[in-house]
Structure formats: structure tokens, C-alpha cells
Design an enzyme around this catalytic site. Sequence first.
Site, PDB file in Angstrom:
ATOM      1  N   SER A  42      11.980   0.771  70.384  1.00 48.41           N
ATOM      2  CA  SER A  42      11.639   1.516  71.598  1.00 48.41           C
ATOM      3  C   SER A  42      10.515   0.878  72.399  1.00 48.41           C
ATOM      4  CB  SER A  42      11.253   2.958  71.245  1.00 48.41           C
ATOM      5  OG  SER A  42      10.139   2.984  70.379  1.00 48.41           O
ATOM      6  N   HIS A 261       4.084   5.112  73.660  1.00 48.24           N
ATOM      7  CA  HIS A 261       5.238   4.392  74.173  1.00 48.24           C
ATOM      8  C   HIS A 261       4.928   3.834  75.565  1.00 48.24           C
ATOM      9  CE1 HIS A 261       7.364   6.059  70.795  1.00 48.24           C
ATOM     10  NE2 HIS A 261       8.424   5.339  71.105  1.00 48.24           N
TER      11      HIS A 261
END
Length: 286
Positions: A42, A261
Site C-alpha cells: 500500500s 499511508h
Amino acid sequence: MKSWLRAIATTSMIAAAAIVPAGAQAEPAADTGARYVALGDSGAATTGVAELDVTAPLRCVRSTVNAPTLVAERLGLPVDDRTCSSAKIPDLYTSQGPGIAPQLDALGPATEIVTLHIGANDADMTEFILGHCHAGAVTGGCAAAADPEWDRRIDAIAPAYAAALDEIARRAPRATVFVDGWPTYLTDTSCPAMLGLLDADAAYIQSKFDRLNTVVAGEAAAHGAVYLDTVTASREFGMCADPALRWFDPILADQTLLPYHPTLAGQRGVAALIVDAVAASGVLNR
């Protein structure tokens, strides 16, 4: 890194780290392989809820503005983007789930450029960061405890990472592999957006990403890949930076809904470094 919304994986990678999964020796056809293939987890796949790619497997949470897509646009190349959230090194060889092909299946003799960003899930970074540092802030924090198991798990990914680089080279012998590490998440101070994370723990967490970078950079150098240092370029853009500039969302993830993230700014920053590295390598001029 694995989404914080998923269950934290606690199974150690030690037993699997030194072997290449079954099926890794399948021979590619002579004319196969996209010219540019993106592999990884990710950290490369997503900006969370921003510009979600509805054509990708839902589990992969892949974005249409992730670094591979931006790199492809800058280079004027199509990309076979196999990046997928929660991916670990074994997922390069085997299906990560229904509708998700093994990432290495995209490679072949025609492949010239490969970008790779993987390893944080194998080192259980999410487990230690959320379970030990953030949850442990009320009891003194993770820096004070300094669990040596974290270092052990980081170091343990080296054999599997090395084997993956060798397998990429075998399947795509013409390709130059560009490995990007983990940028600056935190410096030596925390901030309100980190919801009580101690200053000492902020520095401690970054030291573990630095250790992970050292492991990956060493294997990249030993196996003919190009390693990109993203820490220096992102030093002013960590999770406590101005929201308009930061490369990663903090615990209060107002841009991606996924703490730790990459934001769009982060994907753009990494993409620029990759494009520069590709240009410097001369791979497209061969």
C-alpha cells in the site's frame, strides 16, 4: 503498509523468509512482460480514499494517482500496476486473494523498468507501531521498552527480499529495478495529530523505518537494483508537517483515512524521485 483497519498480522515471517515460494521457477514466454511493471504494497498502491481505482481488485485499495501511475505519466509509458494493499513478499509469487494474480506474473523478457516497494508488512511494522507505540503511550511508550523483537523482525526480511530481487531479475533479465524505501514519517517530536504519541516514541518509530531502509538498501545494492533514498527529500514533510505538504497522514488521517499511508503529495514526491532515477539510469535510451 497494511491498513490500520485490517487485522494486524502476528505470524512471524522467519520460517518463510529464506525460501522462494513454490512455483517461482515457471519460465516466462519470450515476448511477455509489460515494459513498466510496478510491484509492492500500500505504500505504492494507494492514497486511501483519494481517487480510488474502481477497476482494481477492491482488496488492493489502489489509487489512480499513486506513484506508479504518476511515474508512467511522466515517462510516457503504460504501466502494469500490480501493487496491492497489505501485500507481503510471498504475495509477489502467489495470489493475495480472489481476483488478484501473483504480482510477478506481470514480468517478462520485454520488461525494462520495475519499481518495487514492499517489506513493511513482512516486518510487522503496523503491529509494533499501533500495538506497542500508540497503545503503549499511556504506560510509558515503546522507546522506553525497546523490544528487541522489532529489530529481529525487520532484519529477518533480508533473505526473502534478496530472493525476490533475484527472481525479478530471472523473469525480467532486461529490466532495471528501482527500489524506493520509506520516507520520513516522524522526526524527534510528536504533534497533536498523532493523538498522544510521545516525542521519544516518534523518534523511535522513525529509527525503525530507517533500519528497514538499511536492510532493503543493502539487498538492493547486493542484487543489482537501484535504491532510492526517500528520507532526505521528505524530511520536512512528515506526519506532523503542514497538512498541505505532508507526505503521510497521521493518526488523524484527514486526507486518506489511513494513518501512516501516503498522501497525494507523498505519492508525487516519491514519483518525482523515481522519474529522476530512471532518467539518470539511461534505461529508456538502450
